[in-house]
Design an enzyme around this catalytic site. Structure first.
Site, PDB file in Angstrom:
ATOM      1  CG  HIS A   1      -2.118  -0.966   0.943  1.00  0.00           C
ATOM      2  ND1 HIS A   1      -3.156  -1.200   2.121  1.00  0.00           N
ATOM      3  CD2 HIS A   1      -2.239  -2.258   0.211  1.00  0.00           C
ATOM      4  CE1 HIS A   1      -3.747  -1.959   1.857  1.00  0.00           C
ATOM      5  NE2 HIS A   1      -3.318  -2.887   0.659  1.00  0.00           N
TER       6      HIS A   1
ATOM      7  CB  CYS B   1      -2.032   1.278   6.316  1.00  0.00           C
ATOM      8  SG  CYS B   1      -1.501   0.356   4.612  1.00  0.00           S
TER       9      CYS B   1
ATOM     10  CB  CYS C   1      -6.440  -0.835   4.804  1.00  0.00           C
ATOM     11  SG  CYS C   1      -4.450  -1.742   5.059  1.00  0.00           S
TER      12      CYS C   1
ATOM     13  CD  GLU D   1      -2.231   4.161   3.020  1.00  0.00           C
ATOM     14  OE1 GLU D   1      -3.482   4.433   3.034  1.00  0.00           O
ATOM     15  OE2 GLU D   1      -1.677   3.319   2.340  1.00  0.00           O
TER      16      GLU D   1
END
Length: 148
Positions: free
Chosen positions: A78, A109, A106, A80
């Site tokens: 992801h 993260c 999410c 992040e």
């Protein structure tokens, strides 16, 4: 002279980072900032030296897995995660920073954001994950929606 606010400026940097995404399902970008200084950016996609996903090779696409489910089988990182990893790889301290995200983080993260000491999440697009919102709130991480 019409200058963007700091939030608009860094939100747009996150948007620009998302344009580098190699994910075929969702383009996400992130920018980590402290004291109005850009520390790291990231976008979602597979790790270095792995072929980018295509409609035929994306596991989630092939299996027609709905958005927001079975994230653990995705080969990509992801935005992040990549922003945090790039900061660590380059020896950049991100404690007490702010992360600008094009999409709300999410749960995985959110856990990383908490543990690396990021103090605020500023997001542009919502993502239905009540668990990540609860986790961030429990940890005292500020959450704010940015309208650009």
């Amino acid at each position: 002279m019409n200058r963007p606010t700091w939030d608009e400026y860094f939100g747009n940097i996150a948007i620009l980072a998302s344009m580098r995404s190699t994910c075929i399902r969702r383009k996400v970008g992130a920018a980590i900032v402290r004291e109005n200084t850009l520390l790291s950016t990231g976008y979602n996609g597979v790790p270095h030296d792995i072929n980018h996903c295509t409609a035929e090779s994306c596991i989630r696409n092939v299996k027609n897995i709905p958005s927001g489910t079975q994230l653990d089988i995705c080969l990509g990182l992801h935005a992040e995660q990549n922003a945090i990893i790039h900061a660590a790889k380059n020896g950049v301290n991100i404690k007490d920073s702010v992360i600008y995200c094009t999409t709300f983080p999410c749960l995985t993260c959110a856990k990383m954001i908490i543990n690396c000491g990021i103090k605020e999440v500023i997001f542009i697009n919502d993502y239905e994950d009540d668990n990540s919102k609860k986790m961030l709130a429990l940890a005292g991480v500020k959450i704010r929606k940015l309208v650009i």
